[in-house]
Scaffold this motif. Sequence first.
Motif, short mmCIF file in Angstrom:
data_model
loop_
_atom_site.label_atom_id
_atom_site.label_comp_id
_atom_site.label_asym_id
_atom_site.label_seq_id
_atom_site.Cartn_x
_atom_site.Cartn_y
_atom_site.Cartn_z
N THR A 18 0.81 -1.22 0.00
CA THR A 18 0.00 0.00 0.00
C THR A 18 0.85 1.26 0.00
N ASP A 19 2.09 1.18 0.48
CA ASP A 19 2.96 2.36 0.44
C ASP A 19 3.45 2.63 -0.97
N LEU A 41 -0.94 11.29 2.28
CA LEU A 41 -2.05 10.98 3.18
C LEU A 41 -2.42 12.15 4.09
N ARG A 84 -3.88 1.11 5.09
CA ARG A 84 -4.41 2.41 4.68
C ARG A 84 -5.51 2.26 3.62
N ALA A 106 3.07 7.51 1.79
CA ALA A 106 2.55 8.13 3.00
C ALA A 106 2.47 9.65 2.89
N LYS A 158 -10.72 12.42 0.47
CA LYS A 158 -10.16 11.51 -0.54
C LYS A 158 -10.24 12.09 -1.95
N ILE A 197 0.13 4.14 -2.70
CA ILE A 197 -0.06 5.55 -2.33
C ILE A 197 0.93 5.89 -1.21
N ILE A 218 -7.13 12.20 -4.41
CA ILE A 218 -6.05 11.39 -3.83
C ILE A 218 -5.33 10.57 -4.89
N ALA A 247 -6.61 4.54 1.96
CA ALA A 247 -6.29 5.45 0.86
C ALA A 247 -5.81 4.71 -0.38
#
Length: 202
Positions: A21-22, A30, A77, A27, A35, A25, A38, A79
């Motif tokens: 997830t990093d 964030l 996350r 960090a 959102k 998107i 994003i 996101a």
Amino acid sequence: MEQFIRVKGIAAPLMRINIDTDQIIPARFLVRTSKEGIGEGLFADWRKSADFILNRQPFEGAVVILADRNFGCGSSREAAPQALRDRGFRAVIAPSFGGIFYNNCFRNGIVPVEMPIENVRQIAGEMEASGGRSEVTVDLEALRVSTAGGLSFDFIVPSMMREMMLAGKDEIEMTLEKGERIHAFRLTDKARRPWAYALAPG
């Protein structure tokens, strides 16, 4: 919750394992309070390379991602699926997913399709051979992935998540629709086990 019946369009082969997830998107993206927008941070570090597949036509307009195992692993996350959806993606096809990411996809309008890697590679091969001109259809109603070149594979998803997406309703809305049945159960259960309701309101 966003409704999903089926989507048809270009699939981008991003055939890497353990896309976390990093990476989806980073960090630093964030810190926004909503959102909206994003998707600007989607695969931001990888997009620095002009050769990255989502920087190339026609894959810039892809609506499906093809990936290897363990897509969406790492931190929890939400996101990550939000960024994918903000950039227009409606499905990810991979052999396996990070558990939290998998569930978050449904709630953000994306269908995570689990499929054997051999099948994913077949679809990716067709996409690459056609230069992205071939299209993929992900049909949640029929539970089938098909391609313009004639490939067709069935898949499964949790029945509750499927029902939610087809209806465009989240867990709370689905529960409220069963209000009469819940009330009838409570009345019957209260008559059978009054002690269980001694301190309960109503």
